[in-house]
Scaffold this motif. Sequence first.
Motif, PDB file in Angstrom:
ATOM      1  N   CYS A 162       0.853  -1.191   0.000  1.00 33.53           N
ATOM      2  CA  CYS A 162       0.000   0.000   0.000  1.00 33.53           C
ATOM      3  C   CYS A 162       0.891   1.245   0.000  1.00 33.53           C
ATOM      4  CB  CYS A 162      -0.959  -0.019   1.187  1.00 33.53           C
ATOM      5  SG  CYS A 162      -0.235   0.496   2.758  1.00 33.53           S
ATOM      6  N   ALA A 164       1.413   3.430   2.328  1.00 29.55           N
ATOM      7  CA  ALA A 164       2.186   3.589   3.567  1.00 29.55           C
ATOM      8  C   ALA A 164       3.316   2.562   3.676  1.00 29.55           C
ATOM      9  CB  ALA A 164       1.257   3.484   4.774  1.00 29.55           C
ATOM     10  N   CYS A 165       3.242   1.477   2.874  1.00 24.98           N
ATOM     11  CA  CYS A 165       4.339   0.497   2.883  1.00 24.98           C
ATOM     12  C   CYS A 165       5.638   1.137   2.396  1.00 24.98           C
ATOM     13  CB  CYS A 165       4.023  -0.684   1.969  1.00 24.98           C
ATOM     14  SG  CYS A 165       2.896  -1.908   2.652  1.00 24.98           S
ATOM     15  N   CYS A 235       4.423  -1.785   8.196  1.00 21.13           N
ATOM     16  CA  CYS A 235       3.606  -0.716   7.607  1.00 21.13           C
ATOM     17  C   CYS A 235       2.601  -0.172   8.636  1.00 21.13           C
ATOM     18  CB  CYS A 235       2.849  -1.263   6.395  1.00 21.13           C
ATOM     19  SG  CYS A 235       1.696  -0.063   5.712  1.00 21.13           S
ATOM     20  N   CYS A 238      -1.229  -1.144   6.600  1.00 21.56           N
ATOM     21  CA  CYS A 238      -1.745  -2.490   6.278  1.00 21.56           C
ATOM     22  C   CYS A 238      -1.186  -3.603   7.155  1.00 21.56           C
ATOM     23  CB  CYS A 238      -1.553  -2.807   4.808  1.00 21.56           C
ATOM     24  SG  CYS A 238       0.136  -3.105   4.297  1.00 21.56           S
TER      25      CYS A 238
HETATM   26 ZN   LIG Z   1       1.068  -1.045   3.768  1.00 20.05          ZN
END
Ligand SMILES: [Zn+2]
Length: 240
Positions: A162, A164-165, A235, A238
Amino acid sequence: MGRYDRNILLKSVGESGQRKLNSSRILVCGAGGLGSTVIANLASLGVGHIGIVDNDKVELSNLNRQFIHKVTTLGMDKVESAKEWIKLYNPDIEVMPYKIRLDKNNTVELFANYDVIIDCFDNYYSKFVLSDAIIKTDKTLVHGGVEEFSGQVCTIDKNSACLACFIPELYNCSCDIVQRHGIISPVVSTVASIQAMEAFKVILNMDGVLRNTLLIYDGVRQDFRKIHLEKNKKCPSCAK
Ligand SMILES: [Zn+2]
């Protein structure tokens, strides 16, 4: 179908693919620079239903890049100005304007009505709202962003990395204020065209979608490069 003759001539489209496009539903989040090119491309492809989320009005300084808006729609809500453009260009398309601000309480519910969501927002707060919501659904999000002469695109679903990863440091940054930086139409429309191509491939189940891959465009060096992404075990979004 005559309008889509050149689409249909593509082996990977054909009449059945065109019917898929005509019955597809895509939500465009942001009707600014990226949104202008994305919306124009979706209307050209014949995407049957386009939802548009934006909370702003058309301003004069938008017109160096947001070409679906016009001098005649200055001061109008961007969602209505965008709808007007689509209806003149391709009246068969259903358009649903949403003059709202998306947040964690209203986004997942809105996504339920769409096959693909395209991130054309201009600030990280709103981009993370979309990325956080997509991992709670079976839908696909096409992320795009531009700054000065460069930009990036990747495609996100609940099984892929995602947003934010790969930029965890910006998560919770409260960056909801748009940084005012220079931006020109050729760069933003290049990035947005790639986003529209991603949505096209997702609708038609084609290979080569940028899942777990970040495509970075540098408009000065005219250079494209790809970075492999992986789900980040730490993360902040997620991995919870
Ligand atoms: Zn993520």
